[in-house]
Motif scaffolding. Sequence first.
Motif, PDB file in Angstrom:
ATOM      1  N   HIS A 279      45.148  27.507 -16.062  1.00 15.32           N
ATOM      2  CA  HIS A 279      44.370  28.031 -17.180  1.00 15.32           C
ATOM      3  C   HIS A 279      43.139  27.173 -17.446  1.00 15.32           C
ATOM      4  O   HIS A 279      43.191  25.953 -17.334  1.00 15.32           O
ATOM      5  CB  HIS A 279      45.202  28.064 -18.465  1.00 15.32           C
ATOM      6  N   PHE A 280      42.054  27.820 -17.815  1.00 18.93           N
ATOM      7  CA  PHE A 280      40.828  27.133 -18.219  1.00 18.93           C
ATOM      8  C   PHE A 280      41.113  26.428 -19.540  1.00 18.93           C
ATOM      9  O   PHE A 280      41.495  27.065 -20.527  1.00 18.93           O
ATOM     10  CB  PHE A 280      39.704  28.158 -18.363  1.00 18.93           C
ATOM     11  N   ASN A 281      40.943  25.109 -19.556  1.00 14.34           N
ATOM     12  CA  ASN A 281      41.335  24.310 -20.710  1.00 14.34           C
ATOM     13  C   ASN A 281      40.329  23.180 -20.935  1.00 14.34           C
ATOM     14  O   ASN A 281      40.645  22.007 -20.749  1.00 14.34           O
ATOM     15  CB  ASN A 281      42.745  23.753 -20.481  1.00 14.34           C
ATOM     16  N   PRO A 282      39.097  23.508 -21.325  1.00 13.56           N
ATOM     17  CA  PRO A 282      38.052  22.491 -21.424  1.00 13.56           C
ATOM     18  C   PRO A 282      38.306  21.419 -22.483  1.00 13.56           C
ATOM     19  O   PRO A 282      37.775  20.319 -22.385  1.00 13.56           O
ATOM     20  CB  PRO A 282      36.800  23.301 -21.768  1.00 13.56           C
ATOM     21  N   ASP A 283      39.148  21.710 -23.474  1.00 13.54           N
ATOM     22  CA  ASP A 283      39.400  20.751 -24.553  1.00 13.54           C
ATOM     23  C   ASP A 283      40.708  19.982 -24.379  1.00 13.54           C
ATOM     24  O   ASP A 283      41.081  19.192 -25.253  1.00 13.54           O
ATOM     25  CB  ASP A 283      39.398  21.463 -25.912  1.00 13.54           C
TER      26      ASP A 283
ATOM     27  N   THR B 259      31.882  29.773 -24.103  1.00 20.43           N
ATOM     28  CA  THR B 259      30.491  30.188 -24.174  1.00 20.43           C
ATOM     29  C   THR B 259      30.072  30.818 -22.846  1.00 20.43           C
ATOM     30  O   THR B 259      30.722  30.606 -21.810  1.00 20.43           O
ATOM     31  CB  THR B 259      29.569  28.987 -24.498  1.00 20.43           C
ATOM     32  N   LEU B 260      28.974  31.559 -22.899  1.00 22.55           N
ATOM     33  CA  LEU B 260      28.370  32.124 -21.686  1.00 22.55           C
ATOM     34  C   LEU B 260      27.205  31.271 -21.200  1.00 22.55           C
ATOM     35  O   LEU B 260      26.522  31.646 -20.261  1.00 22.55           O
ATOM     36  CB  LEU B 260      27.908  33.562 -21.946  1.00 22.55           C
ATOM     37  N   ASP B 261      27.000  30.128 -21.820  1.00 20.38           N
ATOM     38  CA  ASP B 261      25.960  29.186 -21.387  1.00 20.38           C
ATOM     39  C   ASP B 261      26.468  28.469 -20.143  1.00 20.38           C
ATOM     40  O   ASP B 261      27.390  27.658 -20.222  1.00 20.38           O
ATOM     41  CB  ASP B 261      25.672  28.179 -22.492  1.00 20.38           C
ATOM     42  N   PRO B 262      25.889  28.746 -18.962  1.00 20.68           N
ATOM     43  CA  PRO B 262      26.414  28.172 -17.720  1.00 20.68           C
ATOM     44  C   PRO B 262      26.336  26.649 -17.661  1.00 20.68           C
ATOM     45  O   PRO B 262      27.019  26.029 -16.846  1.00 20.68           O
ATOM     46  CB  PRO B 262      25.559  28.810 -16.621  1.00 20.68           C
ATOM     47  N   ASN B 263      25.557  26.013 -18.534  1.00 24.91           N
ATOM     48  CA  ASN B 263      25.423  24.551 -18.520  1.00 24.91           C
ATOM     49  C   ASN B 263      26.379  23.846 -19.478  1.00 24.91           C
ATOM     50  O   ASN B 263      26.417  22.622 -19.509  1.00 24.91           O
ATOM     51  CB  ASN B 263      23.981  24.168 -18.868  1.00 24.91           C
ATOM     52  N   ALA B 264      27.145  24.584 -20.259  1.00 30.68           N
ATOM     53  CA  ALA B 264      28.056  23.982 -21.236  1.00 30.68           C
ATOM     54  C   ALA B 264      29.413  23.686 -20.602  1.00 30.68           C
ATOM     55  O   ALA B 264      29.851  24.381 -19.685  1.00 30.68           O
ATOM     56  CB  ALA B 264      28.226  24.920 -22.424  1.00 30.68           C
ATOM     57  N   ALA B 265      30.080  22.658 -21.105  1.00 35.88           N
ATOM     58  CA  ALA B 265      31.398  22.269 -20.593  1.00 35.88           C
ATOM     59  C   ALA B 265      32.439  23.370 -20.802  1.00 35.88           C
ATOM     60  O   ALA B 265      33.385  23.485 -20.020  1.00 35.88           O
ATOM     61  CB  ALA B 265      31.858  20.980 -21.266  1.00 35.88           C
ATOM     62  N   ASN B 266      32.275  24.174 -21.837  1.00 33.06           N
ATOM     63  CA  ASN B 266      33.233  25.244 -22.111  1.00 33.06           C
ATOM     64  C   ASN B 266      32.741  26.618 -21.636  1.00 33.06           C
ATOM     65  O   ASN B 266      33.212  27.648 -22.101  1.00 33.06           O
ATOM     66  CB  ASN B 266      33.591  25.279 -23.599  1.00 33.06           C
ATOM     67  N   SER B 267      31.814  26.608 -20.671  1.00 33.55           N
ATOM     68  CA  SER B 267      31.297  27.855 -20.108  1.00 33.55           C
ATOM     69  C   SER B 267      32.363  28.545 -19.270  1.00 33.55           C
ATOM     70  O   SER B 267      33.069  27.910 -18.484  1.00 33.55           O
ATOM     71  CB  SER B 267      30.077  27.588 -19.228  1.00 33.55           C
ATOM     72  N   ILE B 268      32.453  29.874 -19.416  1.00 35.87           N
ATOM     73  CA  ILE B 268      33.392  30.650 -18.618  1.00 35.87           C
ATOM     74  C   ILE B 268      32.730  31.311 -17.411  1.00 35.87           C
ATOM     75  O   ILE B 268      33.397  31.981 -16.623  1.00 35.87           O
ATOM     76  CB  ILE B 268      34.110  31.707 -19.481  1.00 35.87           C
ATOM     77  N   ILE B 269      31.434  31.113 -17.256  1.00 38.21           N
ATOM     78  CA  ILE B 269      30.716  31.717 -16.129  1.00 38.21           C
ATOM     79  C   ILE B 269      31.246  31.131 -14.822  1.00 38.21           C
ATOM     80  O   ILE B 269      31.329  29.918 -14.658  1.00 38.21           O
ATOM     81  CB  ILE B 269      29.192  31.507 -16.259  1.00 38.21           C
ATOM     82  N   GLY B 270      31.624  32.014 -13.912  1.00 36.30           N
ATOM     83  CA  GLY B 270      32.164  31.598 -12.629  1.00 36.30           C
ATOM     84  C   GLY B 270      33.648  31.289 -12.657  1.00 36.30           C
ATOM     85  O   GLY B 270      34.216  30.907 -11.633  1.00 36.30           O
ATOM     86  N   LYS B 271      34.306  31.493 -13.789  1.00 41.05           N
ATOM     87  CA  LYS B 271      35.750  31.253 -13.897  1.00 41.05           C
ATOM     88  C   LYS B 271      36.513  32.517 -13.519  1.00 41.05           C
ATOM     89  O   LYS B 271      35.978  33.620 -13.534  1.00 41.05           O
ATOM     90  CB  LYS B 271      36.148  30.826 -15.317  1.00 41.05           C
TER      91      LYS B 271
END
Length: 173
Positions: free
Chosen positions: A88-92, A130-142
């Motif tokens: 699972h995507f878990n940036p935090d 977020t949809l911001d590809p430069n942010a640590a919590n970005s989901i783009i490409g996930k």
Amino acid sequence: MKTLPVLTLLTAAIVATGCASYGSGPTAEAVMQPTAGNTTNGVVSFKQSGDKVLVSARITGLSPGLHGFHIHEKGDCSAPDGMSTGGHFNPDGKKHGAPGHSEHHGGDFGNLSADSNGNATLNLTTSQITLDPNAANSIIGKGLIVHADPDDFVTQPTGNSGKRLSCGVIRLK
């Protein structure tokens, strides 16, 4: 008598302005494809609105009932069973749990509820991604996965949601 056309134009301008500001954030989409031996497919749309992401899913080919629904860490659907998407995507670095609770992964979307025809829709809003590809919590490409079983919101780190029925990669539109 001339007030009505002016009011109509004014109302139309206000509505258009509101719609334009709502539509100004980035959008993304995941086209869900069945994993080997399954028929589950659909489309999941993402819309950034300020610091929130609006998620809208339309999934078909499910058995009736609940199915875990999660963002996964890798945008790789190459494995026949969908396991190439990783965990699972878990940036935090939080424990797995239900959306809306303080402890849950950014990618924990809860359960899809399929009707007697195997169709499910889900609409949710979250500020953990977020949809911001430069942010640590970005989901783009996930990766995005629909599971065979319900998410129990307790079992770590997966929710005991079972095999992966459908896989998609989240891409900016």
